[in-house]
Design a protein around this motif. Structure first.
Motif, mmCIF file in Angstrom:
data_model
loop_
_atom_site.group_PDB
_atom_site.id
_atom_site.type_symbol
_atom_site.label_atom_id
_atom_site.label_comp_id
_atom_site.label_asym_id
_atom_site.label_seq_id
_atom_site.Cartn_x
_atom_site.Cartn_y
_atom_site.Cartn_z
ATOM 1 N N UNK A 107 0.849 -1.197 0.000
ATOM 2 C CA UNK A 107 0.000 0.000 0.000
ATOM 3 C C UNK A 107 0.881 1.241 0.000
ATOM 4 N N UNK A 108 0.617 2.155 -0.949
ATOM 5 C CA UNK A 108 1.452 3.351 -1.078
ATOM 6 C C UNK A 108 0.965 4.469 -0.165
ATOM 7 N N UNK A 109 1.813 5.455 0.016
ATOM 8 C CA UNK A 109 1.436 6.618 0.830
ATOM 9 C C UNK A 109 0.253 7.345 0.204
ATOM 10 N N UNK A 110 0.256 7.509 -1.118
ATOM 11 C CA UNK A 110 -0.838 8.227 -1.769
ATOM 12 C C UNK A 110 -2.155 7.480 -1.605
ATOM 13 N N UNK A 111 -2.118 6.159 -1.667
ATOM 14 C CA UNK A 111 -3.338 5.382 -1.450
ATOM 15 C C UNK A 111 -3.869 5.582 -0.036
ATOM 16 N N UNK A 112 -2.972 5.648 0.930
ATOM 17 C CA UNK A 112 -3.403 5.882 2.305
ATOM 18 C C UNK A 112 -4.005 7.279 2.454
ATOM 19 N N UNK A 113 -3.372 8.267 1.838
ATOM 20 C CA UNK A 113 -3.875 9.635 1.948
ATOM 21 C C UNK A 113 -5.214 9.797 1.236
ATOM 22 N N UNK A 114 -5.432 9.022 0.177
ATOM 23 C CA UNK A 114 -6.657 9.145 -0.603
ATOM 24 C C UNK A 114 -7.902 8.765 0.205
ATOM 25 N N UNK A 129 -11.458 14.916 -0.265
ATOM 26 C CA UNK A 129 -10.376 14.358 -1.060
ATOM 27 C C UNK A 129 -10.916 13.699 -2.317
ATOM 28 N N UNK A 130 -11.978 12.906 -2.170
ATOM 29 C CA UNK A 130 -12.520 12.177 -3.313
ATOM 30 C C UNK A 130 -13.997 11.902 -3.081
ATOM 31 N N UNK A 131 -14.645 11.302 -4.081
ATOM 32 C CA UNK A 131 -16.054 10.949 -3.966
ATOM 33 C C UNK A 131 -16.297 9.933 -2.857
ATOM 34 N N UNK A 132 -15.243 9.231 -2.442
ATOM 35 C CA UNK A 132 -15.377 8.262 -1.347
ATOM 36 C C UNK A 132 -15.747 8.949 -0.033
ATOM 37 N N UNK A 133 -15.699 10.252 -0.004
ATOM 38 C CA UNK A 133 -16.107 11.036 1.170
ATOM 39 C C UNK A 133 -17.486 10.612 1.664
ATOM 40 N N UNK A 134 -18.399 10.321 0.738
ATOM 41 C CA UNK A 134 -19.790 10.036 1.114
ATOM 42 C C UNK A 134 -19.936 8.670 1.770
ATOM 43 N N UNK A 135 -18.910 7.849 1.735
ATOM 44 C CA UNK A 135 -19.024 6.497 2.273
ATOM 45 C C UNK A 135 -19.030 6.459 3.801
ATOM 46 N N UNK A 136 -18.540 7.512 4.433
ATOM 47 C CA UNK A 136 -18.476 7.548 5.899
ATOM 48 C C UNK A 136 -19.329 8.700 6.406
ATOM 49 N N UNK A 194 10.363 17.141 3.348
ATOM 50 C CA UNK A 194 9.535 17.102 2.144
ATOM 51 C C UNK A 194 8.062 16.949 2.508
ATOM 52 N N UNK A 195 7.214 17.746 1.878
ATOM 53 C CA UNK A 195 5.768 17.631 2.014
ATOM 54 C C UNK A 195 5.225 16.799 0.865
ATOM 55 N N UNK A 196 4.405 15.846 1.163
ATOM 56 C CA UNK A 196 3.744 15.050 0.141
ATOM 57 C C UNK A 196 2.274 15.443 0.159
ATOM 58 N N UNK A 197 1.808 16.086 -0.909
ATOM 59 C CA UNK A 197 0.489 16.710 -0.933
ATOM 60 C C UNK A 197 -0.186 16.414 -2.272
ATOM 61 N N UNK A 198 -0.604 15.174 -2.490
ATOM 62 C CA UNK A 198 -1.135 14.811 -3.809
ATOM 63 C C UNK A 198 -2.515 15.368 -4.127
#
Length: 418
Positions: free
Chosen positions: A82-89, A125-132, A106-110
């Motif tokens: 699992x990547x950092x970006x996947x976790x942040x997403x 962050x994404x449409x997945x917002x509505x899931x919770x 370094x700041x990672x801000x995708x």
């Protein structure tokens, strides 16, 4: 294995605010590797570990997939792939989806979180917002906490919150999670933003129907220039946050003190006779549904039942003052009594254009308490007689002590409604 500082700690650092806690995400690791490095596993639903020296939380990078209702209906996947970006997403807002490599700076801000911080914008962050469904409450709470910086909710995020409210998902939230967000919002610098954002999203009726019922209920303009009861509660909450910063007990008492006005018959509007009595049932319902802690509930009940008499303190006779002090247990519980006075002062000043008006009732009641407390109860008890006789002598002695203070201020010729 690579560790990154994430979430609120990064957000607050970029805003120049001291972080309340530091959380880390670990990429490229397994639970076995974490345990071998001395970390102690504490996560029940997914791997979270405590650092062996600092005690700070380190969670393995993970993804989440919705499979049921509520904020718990997720399948969690984790592993070194699992990547950092996947976790942040999977996170709620872009301002909470920024990571920092403390070693390199370094700041990672995708997802543009830093840009949204600069724009003072709360954006999903994404449409997945509505899931919770809990995220609707979190957005409202962040709006309250970040109110000194004038954060606003992105229109697209607000639209997603409306969709969540309309779906009925908010009713699947556990009482503990709703209470936690409410309590944190009440301790924020501007609690009214919590109510306002939830109302804009059509979500307040789902989580706080007793409060939603106050909006549109008129009060007499003579005492409440803002007229609307919901608007009054918002003003009073923000005043409470100024008088008692960070004190959610006072905030909850103010939130609940006028719930009875939502229950008075329409034909009596804009008067609300006996709203304090009617409100007690609403306070009980709210507290039972959200499993509100006992201290918060007791203070809210006192504020609901007694705020009108507290406001009339300047006009009360010594006997009425002593009975009020005894009824709220002011002699034995000074800290709670002090909070009650703060809640009442916030109610008194939480009115349009009246924020700075004095509240001499506080000094009057504190002086009366001190005078009543100075009465030698042990000496009166030693005079003999049954318990009823002793209580009668004690009451009379306290009344005399309070009467000796004088009136203490101008009378309230027209007692102001709460």
């Amino acid at each position: 294995m690579k560790c990154y500082l994430v979430g609120g700690a990064v957000r607050d650092r970029l805003l120049g605010r001291p972080p309340r806690e530091r959380d880390f995400v670990v990429v490229g690791a397994t639970p076995e590797a974490m345990r071998a490095a001395g970390f102690r596993e504490v996560g029940a639903d997914f791997p979270v570990f405590l650092h062996p020296e600092t005690g700070e939380e380190y969670a393995l990078a993970r993804t989440e997939r919705k499979h049921g209702r509520g904020h718990r209906g997720f399948a969690v996947a984790f592993g070194p792939e699992v990547t950092l970006e996947e976790d942040l997403r999977r996170r709620d807002l872009t301002i909470n989806a920024i990571a920092l490599d403390e070693a390199s700076g370094e700041l990672i801000d995708p997802f543009g979180g830093r840009r949204d911080l600069e724009a003072r914008r709360l954006r999903h962050v994404s449409e997945a917002f509505v899931e919770d469904p809990l995220r609707a409450l979190r957005v409202a709470r962040f709006a309250a906490e970040l109110s000194p910086l004038a954060f606003t909710v992105d229109p697209e995020t607000l639209a997603l919150m409306r969709r969540m409210a309309a779906s009925g998902e908010l009713r699947a939230l556990t009482p503990e999670r709703v209470w936690r967000e409410l309590e944190r919002a009440l301790a924020a610098p501007r609690p009214s933003r919590f109510l306002q954002v939830l109302r804009q999203a059509g979500a307040l009726a789902a989580v706080l129907p007793e409060v939603e019922g106050l909006y549109g209920v008129p009060q007499r303009a003579r005492h409440h220039p803002e007229i609307d009861t919901g608007a009054h509660v918002e003003l009073a909450l923000d005043r409470a946050a100024e008088l008692a910063p960070g004190d959610a007990e006072v905030g909850f008492a103010v939130l609940a003190h006028d719930l009875g006005k939502g229950l008075t018959p329409r034909e009596r509007w804009p008067r609300h006779l006996e709203h304090e009595r009617l409100g007690l049932a609403a306070v009980a319902t709210l507290c039972e549904r959200l499993r509100v802690p006992r201290a918060h509930r007791e203070l809210a009940e006192l504020a609901c039942r007694e705020h009108l008499l507290v406001h009339r303190a300047q006009a009360l006779r010594p006997g009425a003052l002593v009975r009020l002090l005894e009824r709220v247990d002011a002699l034995r519980r000074p800290e709670r009594f002090a909070r009650l006075l703060l809640a009442c002062e916030a109610d008194w000043q939480g009115r349009l254009g009246l924020r700075e008006r004095p509240y001499p009732q506080r000094e009057r009641l504190l002086a009366a308490r001190a005078a009543a407390l100075a009465v030698d109860a042990a000496r009166l008890a030693a005079e003999g007689g049954g318990g009823e006789a002793i209580r009668g002598r004690l009451f009379e002695a306290r009344c005399r002590a309070v009467a000796a203070l004088g009136h203490g201020g101008a009378s309230c010729a027209t007692p102001p409604p709460g």
